[in-house]
Motif scaffolding. Structure first.
Motif, PDB file in Angstrom:
ATOM      1  N   GLU A 221       0.826  -1.212   0.000  1.00  0.00           N
ATOM      2  CA  GLU A 221       0.000   0.000   0.000  1.00  0.00           C
ATOM      3  C   GLU A 221       0.859   1.262   0.000  1.00  0.00           C
ATOM      4  O   GLU A 221       0.551   2.232  -0.697  1.00  0.00           O
ATOM      5  CB  GLU A 221      -0.939  -0.004   1.204  1.00  0.00           C
ATOM      6  N   LYS A 224       2.144   1.849  -3.549  1.00  0.00           N
ATOM      7  CA  LYS A 224       1.178   2.409  -4.495  1.00  0.00           C
ATOM      8  C   LYS A 224       0.960   3.898  -4.246  1.00  0.00           C
ATOM      9  O   LYS A 224       0.903   4.693  -5.192  1.00  0.00           O
ATOM     10  CB  LYS A 224      -0.160   1.662  -4.405  1.00  0.00           C
ATOM     11  N   GLU A 234      -2.668   5.098 -12.657  1.00  0.00           N
ATOM     12  CA  GLU A 234      -3.288   4.123 -11.761  1.00  0.00           C
ATOM     13  C   GLU A 234      -2.896   2.692 -12.111  1.00  0.00           C
ATOM     14  O   GLU A 234      -2.634   1.867 -11.215  1.00  0.00           O
ATOM     15  CB  GLU A 234      -4.812   4.271 -11.833  1.00  0.00           C
ATOM     16  N   ALA A 237       0.808   2.066 -11.036  1.00  0.00           N
ATOM     17  CA  ALA A 237       0.897   2.085  -9.575  1.00  0.00           C
ATOM     18  C   ALA A 237       0.302   0.819  -8.973  1.00  0.00           C
ATOM     19  O   ALA A 237       0.833   0.257  -8.008  1.00  0.00           O
ATOM     20  CB  ALA A 237       0.197   3.324  -9.012  1.00  0.00           C
ATOM     21  N   GLU A 238      -0.800   0.343  -9.559  1.00  0.00           N
ATOM     22  CA  GLU A 238      -1.404  -0.895  -9.101  1.00  0.00           C
ATOM     23  C   GLU A 238      -0.494  -2.090  -9.401  1.00  0.00           C
ATOM     24  O   GLU A 238      -0.394  -3.029  -8.604  1.00  0.00           O
ATOM     25  CB  GLU A 238      -2.773  -1.090  -9.761  1.00  0.00           C
ATOM     26  N   ARG A 241       1.998  -2.148  -6.718  1.00  0.00           N
ATOM     27  CA  ARG A 241       1.394  -2.624  -5.470  1.00  0.00           C
ATOM     28  C   ARG A 241       1.326  -4.153  -5.452  1.00  0.00           C
ATOM     29  O   ARG A 241       1.598  -4.789  -4.421  1.00  0.00           O
ATOM     30  CB  ARG A 241      -0.023  -2.060  -5.315  1.00  0.00           C
TER      31      ARG A 241
END
Length: 392
Positions: A221, A224, A234, A237-238, A241
């Motif tokens: 977390e 991300k 997004e 970044a995911e 993560r």
């Protein structure tokens, strides 16, 4: 709803809505199909693929809107989205005309929806949109199982009525789309399986050094959040993560006598400990899957330092992949704030002071500033996934 309406550049009559358009001819139809098929064949993202399919159906039969619904058998629901980034819309699988078409495994061809008792007008009431002509075609996979449905609304030619030819064209689109969807859904299932495997293997790596599963949740977390603040989109970044829990997977090869030693490691022991980065990289590097490729980078580079004094390669600055630089901060922040076999958790002020001191030395200075500016958000994550008392 993966529904595609009138394009902004199209002619629009303020009193009567979009002006009537001409039916496409055979040559235009072939060009349209080949154009979409070429794009769809190279599209791996499920949302993007569904949007293209909706566009294909809308353009083939000159409809105002086209919606793709997918069947979730486990929940007995139909689901769709209005557009990218919007939460799913879910309805009971037997709802309305789409539900009827799927349940009875037959296409529907309706000139006026309000004259059909199966039509649910609630959406029209909420939006002010007026549904009239409708075609619904069940979508099937290669084994003949229904996986969803195409729904086209309101014919945009002067007649305002769909024809048997439209039904034939949309059936053709549904046939191709069903096969493409099957492949995309399988790819999504594979990715979800990868995520589970990655997280489980990350937990295995951490448990050998008596870390908890919450450690890798927190690192994931934190990574991300920092990635988004840094400017990643997004999707990327995911990806980070999901990949970051594998940062210490190479610890599976480190002897317990070193991994669980309560005191300071000797130089020889530390050299052995450092090999976990290369071991982790070697475990992951052979995969062509983007998640595992990202995890390989993280495993190898999360102990590199901005000043070039890290390991295993001693690279510096932006030679270190951004995935490695982000995970380094996330991992150290969590390690310092957690009890370990060789130390007690540090207070937050002491941790922040260390990051200020190591800005431009151990850590990317830009990322340190982002870390400090957003520490409140990171602390909330830490508190949310705090280790339970007695966890080892």
């Amino acid at each position: 709803m993966f529904n595609r309406g009138v394009k902004m550049h199209e002619t629009y009559d303020l009193q009567f809505g979009p002006k009537p358009r001409k039916r496409i001819n055979s040559r235009e139809l072939l060009e349209l199909i080949f154009g979409y098929v070429a794009r769809m064949a190279n599209e791996k993202n499920l949302d993007n693929l569904l949007m293209m399919m909706a566009d294909l159906g809308k353009d083939m039969i000159v409809a105002d809107r086209c919606t793709l619904w997918l069947l979730d058998r486990e929940k007995n629901e139909l689901w769709t989205r209005v557009a990218h980034g919007v939460n799913e819309i879910r309805i009971p699988a037997n709802t309305g005309l789409v539900g009827y078409s799927i349940d009875h495994d037959q296409p529907l061809f309706i000139d006026n929806a309000y004259n059909d008792h199966r039509f649910n007008p609630d959406v029209d009431k909420k939006t002010g949109y007026r549904t009239k002509a409708i075609i619904v075609i069940p979508l099937k996979n290669s084994e003949g199982e229904t996986i969803g449905a195409y729904q086209a609304i309101n014919k945009m030619t002067r007649s305002k009525k769909f024809t048997s030819k439209d039904l034939e064209y949309l059936t053709l689109a549904a046939s191709y789309s069903g096969k493409s969807l099957e492949a995309a859904l399988l790819n999504k299932e594979i990715e979800e399986t990868q995520k589970e495997i990655i997280f489980t293997m990350g937990e295995i790596g951490e448990s050998r050094s008596k870390e908890t599963g919450n450690h890798i949740k927190r690192v994931a977390e934190y990574s991300k959040i920092l990635a988004l603040k840094y400017g990643m989109d997004e999707t990327e970044a995911e990806l980070l993560r999901i990949a970051s829990p594998m940062h210490d997977i190479g610890k599976v090869a480190i002897p317990d006598s070193i991994l669980k030693k309560p005191g300071k490691l000797t130089d020889e022991e530390f050299d052995t400990m450092k090999t976990h980065t290369q071991v982790g990289y070697n475990l992951l590097k052979g995969s062509s899957r983007r998640i595992l490729k990202a995890a390989a980078i993280v495993a190898r580079q999360h102990h590199e330092k901005w000043n070039g004094r890290g390991y295993p390669d001693g690279v510096s600055g932006e030679q270190i992949h951004i995935y490695g630089r982000v995970t380094a901060i996330a991992d150290v922040f969590d390690a310092l704030g957690s009890d370990r076999c060789y130390k007690k958790a540090w207070e937050l002020d002491r941790i922040l002071n260390l990051f200020k001191e190591e800005k431009g030395n151990h850590f990317d200075p830009v990322l340190v500033d982002l870390f400090l500016d957003n520490i409140g958000e990171l602390v909330k994550i830490r508190d949310r996934y705090r280790d339970e008392i007695g966890e080892k």
